[in-house]
Write an enzyme that holds these catalytic residues in place. Sequence first.
Site, PDB file in Angstrom:
ATOM      1  CD  GLU B  60      -1.898  -2.830   1.225  1.00 32.74           C
ATOM      2  OE1 GLU B  60      -0.542  -2.823   1.767  1.00 32.74           O
ATOM      3  OE2 GLU B  60      -2.685  -3.202   0.761  1.00 32.74           O
ATOM      4  CG  HIS B 129     -10.992  -7.652   5.531  1.00 37.73           C
ATOM      5  ND1 HIS B 129     -10.726  -8.134   7.128  1.00 37.73           N
ATOM      6  CD2 HIS B 129     -10.914  -6.950   4.862  1.00 37.73           C
ATOM      7  CE1 HIS B 129      -9.785  -8.562   5.855  1.00 37.73           C
ATOM      8  NE2 HIS B 129      -9.859  -8.297   4.807  1.00 37.73           N
TER       9      HIS B 129
HETATM   10  C1  LIG Z   1      -2.166  -5.092   3.753  1.00 39.14           C
HETATM   11  C2  LIG Z   1      -3.061  -5.726   2.936  1.00 39.14           C
HETATM   12  N1  LIG Z   1      -3.277  -5.468   1.963  1.00 39.14           N
HETATM   13  C3  LIG Z   1      -3.775  -6.117   1.094  1.00 39.14           C
HETATM   14  C4  LIG Z   1      -4.551  -7.324   1.986  1.00 39.14           C
HETATM   15  C5  LIG Z   1      -6.226  -8.015   1.132  1.00 39.14           C
HETATM   16  N2  LIG Z   1      -5.333  -9.270   0.654  1.00 39.14           N
HETATM   17  C6  LIG Z   1      -5.668 -10.467   1.609  1.00 39.14           C
HETATM   18  S1  LIG Z   1      -4.868 -11.264   1.061  1.00 39.14           S
HETATM   19  C7  LIG Z   1      -3.736 -11.033  -0.199  1.00 39.14           C
HETATM   20  C8  LIG Z   1      -3.374 -11.486  -1.585  1.00 39.14           C
HETATM   21  C9  LIG Z   1      -2.427 -11.879  -0.526  1.00 39.14           C
HETATM   22  O1  LIG Z   1      -1.641 -12.698  -1.335  1.00 39.14           O
HETATM   23  P1  LIG Z   1      -0.505 -14.019  -0.795  1.00 39.14           P
HETATM   24  O2  LIG Z   1       0.399 -13.364  -0.031  1.00 39.14           O
HETATM   25  O3  LIG Z   1       0.385 -14.145  -2.415  1.00 39.14           O
HETATM   26  O4  LIG Z   1      -1.278 -15.689  -0.492  1.00 39.14           O
HETATM   27  P2  LIG Z   1      -2.010 -16.140  -0.288  1.00 39.14           P
HETATM   28  O5  LIG Z   1      -3.320 -15.162  -0.135  1.00 39.14           O
HETATM   29  O6  LIG Z   1      -1.925 -16.480  -1.770  1.00 39.14           O
HETATM   30  O7  LIG Z   1      -1.614 -17.123  -0.020  1.00 39.14           O
HETATM   31  C10 LIG Z   1      -4.712  -9.466  -0.200  1.00 39.14           C
HETATM   32  C11 LIG Z   1      -4.540  -8.316  -1.283  1.00 39.14           C
HETATM   33  C12 LIG Z   1      -4.427  -7.457   3.123  1.00 39.14           C
HETATM   34  N3  LIG Z   1      -4.904  -8.107   4.208  1.00 39.14           N
HETATM   35  N4  LIG Z   1      -3.199  -7.028   3.960  1.00 39.14           N
END
Ligand SMILES: Cc1ncc(C[n+]2csc(CCOP(=O)(O)OP(=O)(O)O)c2C)c(N)n1
Lengths: 324, 327
Positions: B60, B129
């Site tokens: 972010e 959230h």
């Molecule tokens: C700081 C932050 N930004 C955005 C989100 C929204 N979000 C939740 S999970 C995710 C993707 C995470 O991807 P990854 O790190 O590859 O983990 P995966 O879910 O694929 O296991 C996002 C963008 C969040 N939880 N925290």
Amino acid sequence: MMELTTDLKREMFWTMLLARRLDERAWLLHRQGKIAFHISGIGHEAAQVGAVFALRRGFDWVVPYYRDLALLLGLGYTPRDFMLALMGKRGERTSGARQMPSHWSFKAMNVVSHSSPVATQALHAAGIGLAIKRRGEERIVFTSTGEGSTSEGEWYEAVNWAAVHRLPVVFNVQNNQYAISEPASRQMAVSGAAERACGMGLKGVSVDGMDAPACHRAFLEVFDHVRSGAGPAVIETCVYRITPHSSDDDDRSYRSREEVEHYKQNDCLPRAEKALGLEPELVEELERKAKAMVDDAVAFALSAPDPDGPEAAYPVYAEDVRDA
Amino acid sequence: MPEMTLIEAVRQALDEELARDERVLVIGEDVGRRGGVFRATQGLLEKYGEERVIDSPLAEASIVGVGVGAALYGMRPVCEIQFADFIHMAFNQVVNEAARMCYRSNGEWTLPMVIRAPYGGGIGGGIYHSQSVEAFYAHVPGLKVVIPSNPKDAKGLLKAAIRDPNPVMFFEPKKGYRLIRGEVPEGDYSVPIGPAHVSREGTDLSVFAYGMMHHYALQAAAQAGAEGISVEVVDLRTLLPVDRQSILASVRKTGKALIVHEDNLTGGYGAEVAAILAEEAFGDLDAPVMRLCAPDVPGIPFSHAMQEWVMPNPQKILGAIRRLARF
Ligand SMILES: Cc1ncc(C[n+]2csc(CCOP(=O)(O)OP(=O)(O)O)c2C)c(N)n1
Ligand SMILES: [Mg+2]
């Protein structure tokens, strides 16, 4: 190379199986409108049992992320605990139903509470590592995130701290190729998190995260390295997120059905059954046991009461902590 | 006039501004292929391409900081933070960089950029959230802070924000994304940043609210009306700069003020409104200023029962209206 004992093979497979069946039931409950949200670990189980059964459970510290259901089951988290969390019921053990499901905390097993903002907990792992080192103990800290989360500044800051101070921290990156809709190529210009580690002065390892025994071997080696005081490590487990990101997601807009099918063919659960050499009769018995436990957990959680609304008022400060 | 949901109005504003001005960019997590996790940017990648609708890395601070850089070079970035709860990771870029750019360069550099984020609770999102973050930013000179409560304003205010020469924080009530429908004028229009809007006229007391709570306040006011209490409802819409005149004018008329927000009480935006009334409308008040807000707890719990206990709703607002009317 260390041979897995029969008991350990069975334990690893059982944990994968239980995680899978619980997770599948969660999706079913969601379709039935009985729960509001689920975030799945399907596809990640082999990597997680590889890690958890290589840890000194209850001695080492764990700073997990939301896909770590199999890892948590390996630490003694139960199906009833999970169902209470999915339904936000009284007695929910990680947060008293304050957090969304799959936001773990399990102090008795040294599992630290984490928030939803991704990668924030990597810094906590570094701090725990700092304190362990200061006390001269043999423990290590295991922390996990997805590959997308390694784009966050806080992840780099944590890895850098651990590398500079040679802290006993293992950063596990569960690379399932997607961060919601974004492919890993949108997160990094290198091949993966292990390569990212190289430039930061610590050990980087990448392993097929859908091969349970291979993961177990890789984690044992990395944990030994870190426990010996040789400094931290990044270990990337290459998996695939078989399900949509969460029950709120629809993955059809960003990946093909063929791709998902391809990875389903390589599912880590049947692979583990073969690789760990489990007898079909035993698998059947474990399947029956898993179904009974999942059924029990669902019934238990459905009949559990909701928390009272006013419970939301506390504990804001340490002085407010009371028994549930 | 066509009717649409709040999220459709947001999408239209983005679409039309991308079409109107080459300099406009959309930057954020999952805004491209996925069209945003709430679908605010659906179809925009296909229409305007990857160079203008950019799936950012999951970071972010970079979404805002890269937006600042692009704006310095003459672009008009619209940065999306997926949930307001995650804007804290970008706090430094917003508060130290974007907000202070004009002042610290004595006007040599200005930043036409928008930072959009869905905020608010009542959607089963738990502690991370569901947050309301407006009070943090309404404290920062150099920013503008806007929260629409209906589709017409969402579209018109977002267009105004994109055309504004300053950094604008644009917080969208996510619970209302699909719940709140309304008519939206055809063709190009904008709603000016600054003025509040009297959305219901009344004489017994004034309710000040914004976002989802404004939607609820209208429902409560209608119910109160049926009980013989004449409620004026003021949609604050722009929190910074604050529209003192509209706040004061309403209370001079009714003599009573109830401020509603879903952010927690202490240090919330309501404190500012209450202070304005205490300073400038003391003689007009027939009752103490009243606030109905979330209690001072660190988040909205996941448990439905606990969530409902924390969140203001039309019923609780109606209760407060009755108490204030009786005073
Ligand atoms: C700081 C932050 N930004 C955005 C989100 C929204 N979000 C939740 S999970 C995710 C993707 C995470 O991807 P990854 O790190 O590859 O983990 P995966 O879910 O694929 O296991 C996002 C963008 C969040 N939880 N925290
Ligand atoms: Mg991922």
